[in-house]
Design a protein around this motif. Sequence first.
Motif, mmCIF file in Angstrom:
data_model
loop_
_atom_site.group_PDB
_atom_site.id
_atom_site.type_symbol
_atom_site.label_atom_id
_atom_site.label_comp_id
_atom_site.label_asym_id
_atom_site.label_seq_id
_atom_site.Cartn_x
_atom_site.Cartn_y
_atom_site.Cartn_z
ATOM 1 N N ALA A 46 51.510 50.158 32.744
ATOM 2 C CA ALA A 46 52.456 49.564 31.964
ATOM 3 C C ALA A 46 53.432 48.875 32.605
ATOM 4 O O ALA A 46 54.013 48.039 32.132
ATOM 5 N N SER A 47 53.843 49.469 33.720
ATOM 6 C CA SER A 47 54.869 48.851 34.666
ATOM 7 C C SER A 47 54.771 49.534 36.000
ATOM 8 O O SER A 47 53.815 50.528 36.109
ATOM 9 N N SER A 48 55.347 49.038 37.066
ATOM 10 C CA SER A 48 55.239 49.409 38.482
ATOM 11 C C SER A 48 55.711 50.996 38.302
ATOM 12 O O SER A 48 54.946 51.734 39.250
ATOM 13 N N SER A 49 56.570 51.507 37.487
ATOM 14 C CA SER A 49 56.847 53.049 37.611
ATOM 15 C C SER A 49 56.166 53.887 36.378
ATOM 16 O O SER A 49 56.192 55.142 36.782
ATOM 17 N N ALA A 50 55.163 53.187 35.691
ATOM 18 C CA ALA A 50 54.532 54.097 34.816
ATOM 19 C C ALA A 50 53.453 54.760 35.506
ATOM 20 O O ALA A 50 52.944 54.402 36.487
ATOM 21 N N ALA A 51 53.097 55.656 34.703
ATOM 22 C CA ALA A 51 51.850 56.527 35.234
ATOM 23 C C ALA A 51 50.522 55.718 34.971
ATOM 24 O O ALA A 51 50.261 54.823 34.174
ATOM 25 N N GLU A 52 49.492 55.756 35.962
ATOM 26 C CA GLU A 52 48.540 55.007 35.701
ATOM 27 C C GLU A 52 47.477 55.491 35.034
ATOM 28 O O GLU A 52 47.140 57.062 34.740
ATOM 29 N N GLU A 53 46.951 54.986 34.178
ATOM 30 C CA GLU A 53 45.952 55.309 33.215
ATOM 31 C C GLU A 53 44.283 54.888 33.679
ATOM 32 O O GLU A 53 44.244 53.847 34.232
ATOM 33 N N ASP A 54 43.559 55.567 33.210
ATOM 34 C CA ASP A 54 41.890 55.289 33.402
ATOM 35 C C ASP A 54 41.473 54.548 32.251
ATOM 36 O O ASP A 54 41.195 55.153 31.222
ATOM 37 N N LEU A 108 38.377 35.059 38.372
ATOM 38 C CA LEU A 108 37.043 35.650 37.713
ATOM 39 C C LEU A 108 37.103 35.268 36.439
ATOM 40 O O LEU A 108 37.184 34.197 35.573
ATOM 41 N N ASP A 109 37.429 36.162 35.548
ATOM 42 C CA ASP A 109 37.849 36.325 34.162
ATOM 43 C C ASP A 109 39.422 36.302 33.870
ATOM 44 O O ASP A 109 39.873 36.200 33.089
ATOM 45 N N ALA A 110 40.098 36.462 35.177
ATOM 46 C CA ALA A 110 41.674 36.349 35.280
ATOM 47 C C ALA A 110 41.928 35.959 36.699
ATOM 48 O O ALA A 110 41.007 35.834 37.469
ATOM 49 N N VAL A 111 43.217 36.012 37.040
ATOM 50 C CA VAL A 111 43.507 35.533 38.607
ATOM 51 C C VAL A 111 43.855 37.015 38.957
ATOM 52 O O VAL A 111 44.829 37.379 38.628
ATOM 53 N N ARG A 130 48.762 42.279 30.032
ATOM 54 C CA ARG A 130 48.958 42.174 28.598
ATOM 55 C C ARG A 130 50.490 42.069 28.255
ATOM 56 O O ARG A 130 50.930 41.507 27.259
ATOM 57 N N VAL A 131 51.276 42.579 29.232
ATOM 58 C CA VAL A 131 52.771 42.330 29.016
ATOM 59 C C VAL A 131 53.405 42.073 30.320
ATOM 60 O O VAL A 131 52.927 42.492 31.319
ATOM 61 N N ILE A 132 54.604 41.499 30.520
ATOM 62 C CA ILE A 132 55.097 41.039 31.898
ATOM 63 C C ILE A 132 55.423 42.630 32.432
ATOM 64 O O ILE A 132 55.968 43.754 31.792
ATOM 65 N N GLY A 133 54.995 42.661 33.662
ATOM 66 C CA GLY A 133 55.388 43.846 34.369
ATOM 67 C C GLY A 133 53.991 44.987 34.610
ATOM 68 O O GLY A 133 54.171 45.908 35.360
#
Length: 143
Positions: A46-54, A108-111, A130-133
């Motif tokens: 969700a942001s550069s400091s957020a936890a990565e989700e699968d 492709l389907d996005a940049v 989806r959201v900025i960042g």
Amino acid sequence: MHRFIFFFSAILVLSCKKNNPPADTCKVSETTIPGTYLKTAVKYKASSSAAEEDWFSGLQECEKDDPYELKPGGTVVVGDGPTVCPGPPPPGTVTAWSLSADKKTLNLDAVYTILSFDCKTIVLQEKDSRVIGDIRTVTFVKQ
């Protein structure tokens, strides 16, 4: 005697060639990218400091097996794998792909920014999906 063994060993070691492929065989280009790929991973932050989700595990099975056939010349055919999803887009949907002039982004389907490519696996990153960042990372493997 020791000098003879050392000399012979040195010649043997120096005469062995390594069978490394040329370093430029997997450069990103319009000729190395084409092929049929399956999406094998989707990760989201969700942001550069957020936890990565699968996010891949949350996809429907019918989405996980869809092939992306990137054809020479810039067309893409998105097909349905063995498990067919109901609804749009229909199997065989044709769209486009392109590389930036500097070969660092793939449209492709996005940049996407190309994080890595080894002629078999391509890892792409989209920011602000989806959201900025936010950051979405997608891995495709050539079949």
